[in-house]
Design an enzyme around this catalytic site. Structure first.
Site, PDB file in Angstrom:
ATOM      1  N   LYS A  13       0.821  -1.202   0.000  1.00 55.36           N
ATOM      2  CA  LYS A  13       0.000   0.000   0.000  1.00 55.36           C
ATOM      3  C   LYS A  13       0.866   1.267   0.000  1.00 55.36           C
ATOM      4  CE  LYS A  13      -4.163  -2.127   0.980  1.00 55.36           C
ATOM      5  NZ  LYS A  13      -3.819  -3.496   1.315  1.00 55.36           N
TER       6      LYS A  13
HETATM    7  C1  LIG Z   1      -4.517  -4.624   1.001  1.00 55.64           C
HETATM    8  C2  LIG Z   1      -3.787  -5.891   0.972  1.00 55.64           C
HETATM    9  C3  LIG Z   1      -4.182  -6.933   0.126  1.00 55.64           C
HETATM   10  C4  LIG Z   1      -5.374  -6.846  -0.795  1.00 55.64           C
HETATM   11  O1  LIG Z   1      -5.286  -5.789  -1.690  1.00 55.64           O
HETATM   12  P1  LIG Z   1      -6.394  -5.556  -2.830  1.00 55.64           P
HETATM   13  O2  LIG Z   1      -6.230  -4.160  -3.281  1.00 55.64           O
HETATM   14  O3  LIG Z   1      -7.681  -5.905  -2.275  1.00 55.64           O
HETATM   15  O4  LIG Z   1      -6.047  -6.470  -3.915  1.00 55.64           O
HETATM   16  C5  LIG Z   1      -3.407  -8.083   0.123  1.00 55.64           C
HETATM   17  N1  LIG Z   1      -2.333  -8.222   0.912  1.00 55.64           N
HETATM   18  C6  LIG Z   1      -1.938  -7.247   1.747  1.00 55.64           C
HETATM   19  C7  LIG Z   1      -0.748  -7.473   2.604  1.00 55.64           C
HETATM   20  C8  LIG Z   1      -2.640  -6.058   1.806  1.00 55.64           C
HETATM   21  O5  LIG Z   1      -2.243  -5.082   2.623  1.00 55.64           O
END
Ligand SMILES: *Cc1c(COP(=O)(O)O)cnc(C)c1O
Length: 467
Positions: free
Chosen positions: A116
């Protein structure tokens, strides 16, 4: 370039408006009205550029004249450039080979150790730039299943024209995840634990945006994965990986751990722009709404199940609407019908004529918690690498679905294992080493409020704190 809403209920918007509003005013999601067409000649020319230079080249067409190219390049350099301090690996998204023709793409080198950060580190400065241009102030309201919140807070802390309010499900994130949010001591950062699960938090956010008075009073904006700018920033690492592994001359497959369909929609977007991608593999945990959909054509979210990969404990994949729009070839009336049905009846069936296309675009797989623990163990035994539980779900899906040994396969390593030490200990009997930047986080004082899962409780709290 302009942006349209998937529900067809608002005028085309510019990038800066889309950045600041997040969700479209008609309740839909923004999509570009055309996709920049990138040819293989262009891709060959940019292959070998640094991550920052590549990022600016790929994103500029989506921004158009909204931010002058030289200013945008400067912003991007400050985030991803060689001299920037935000990521602890100069490649930003380094690849690590773990098997014949299989790679992990490490996306956890940012300040909060999840993928993120890659988008959020950019969104903070982009918001700052646009808000200063317009002399505006906004309140970012976000729901998090664990990682979005901390990444958003670290992208926005201390910025002059932003307040940020983050809802997380009380006692349902890992301790590290919670502390990465609540340890930030900045006047513009507000953490709230909601007595409920992630879907409840997301419902509170959605209801707040739907409340016109509240939205205007607070000047609310969203940075969830529904914000187009995040998808845009995430497209870059798919290009980077593919170019490093022989693209565009040969197609690459990706296995993407997902819950909200955000990250994998970024991969789909890269493919729309012309990046040769073979398979896009959806890796779900037991919250397998998406995997089931791509098997059966039935979208039927249930109640969220708490799993070992909590950032994917999501039953309602909010970004799916973007893909639905693509599948329906922009038929907004049909899309509104389907979304209405999903909201009122909690399910819908895609008409069978569209399924072949959907099943060509995506392959779905769901891994249990036992699979997840087994994979953490197996990966460690065969490679010496400790993967986090989300990455393990991706590896399980990759193993199950990838049947062409000629095609390079990239599995997205979405978080650092140190974010989930209890699960790692369960699988391996040892706790993962803690990166230096986490040590101080684990000792710092926490700041957060706990509220009931009710809209008035949230609004009262925010009105009290923010005025
Ligand atoms: C947010 C997140 C996901 C899922 O992300 P999407 O945008 O729903 O595909 C998967 N793994 C981790 C570690 C995350 O922080």
């Amino acid at each position: 370039m302009k942006y349209i809403s998937t529900r067809g209920g608002c005028d085309p918007q510019s990038f800066n408006d889309v950045l600041l509003t997040g969700l479209a005013p008609d309740g839909g999601l923004f999509l570009p009205d055309q996709w920049p067409d990138i040819d293989t000649g262009w891709m060959s020319r940019v292959s070998g550029l640094s991550y920052g230079s590549l990022a600016a080249q790929i994103m500029q067409p989506f921004i158009g004249d909204d931010i002058p190219a030289d200013i945008f390049q400067g912003i991007v350099d400050n985030v991803y450039g060689i001299d920037a301090q935000n990521f602890d690996h100069a490649a930003i998204a380094p690849l690590r080979q773990i098997g014949p023709n299989v790679w992990l793409m490490e996306l956890f080198h940012g300040p909060t150790l999840s993928f993120k950060d890659v988008a959020m580190q950019l969104l903070g400065p982009l918001f700052d730039y646009v808000l200063k241009q317009r002399s505006q102030r906004v309140t970012i309201l976000a729901a998090t299943s664990g990682d979005t919140g901390s990444a958003a807070i670290h992208g926005c802390q201390g910025r002059d024209n932003i307040d940020i309010v983050v809802l997380h499900p009380h006692n349902k994130t890992s301790e590290v995840q919670r502390r990465q949010m609540t340890s930030v001591d900045a006047k513009n950062v507000h953490n709230i634990a909601v007595k409920g699960n992630f879907d409840d938090c997301q419902a509170l956010v959605k209801a707040s945006f739907a409340d016109e008075t509240f939205r205007k009073d607070m000047n609310l904006t969203a940075v969830n994965s529904i914000n187009w700018a995040r998808i845009m920033a995430q497209m870059v690492y798919y290009f980077a990986a593919a170019l490093a592994l022989g693209g565009p001359r040969r197609p690459i497959s990706f296995a993407v751990p997902t819950g909200n369909f955000g990250n994998i929609f970024a991969a789909y977007s890269a493919k729309k722009m012309g990046l040769p991608i073979d398979k896009l593999i959806i890796a779900n945990n037991p919250n397998d709404t998406l995997a089931r959909f791509f098997y059966t054509g039935a979208m039927k979210p249930g109640k969220a199940i708490t799993s070992l990969s909590p950032s994917m404990d999501i039953q309602v994949p909010s970004n799916f609407e973007r893909y639905l729009y693509e599948l329906l070839k922009g038929d907004e009336t049909r899309l509104r019908d389907i979304m209405g049905h999903l909201r009122d009846k909690r399910h819908f069936n895609l008409s069978t004529d569209l399924m072949p296309r959907a099943q060509h675009d995506f392959y779905g797989f769901s891994a249990s918690d036992t699979d997840t623990l087994d994979m953490i163990q197996m990966c460690y035994e065969t490679t010496g690498i400790i993967v986090d539980p989300h990455t393990a779900v991706g590896l399980q899906a990759a193993q199950a679905m990838h049947n062409d040994p000629e095609v390079p396969l990239v599995v997205l390593a979405c978080a650092h294992p140190a974010k989930f030490p209890d699960t790692i200990e369960k699988a391996l009997g040892v706790r993962p080493p803690m990166p230096r930047k986490l040590v101080s986080v684990m000792k710092a004082k926490e700041n957060y409020a706990v509220i009931d899962n009710e809209l008035p409780a949230l609004h009262e709290y925010m009105r009290g704190k923010l005025q």
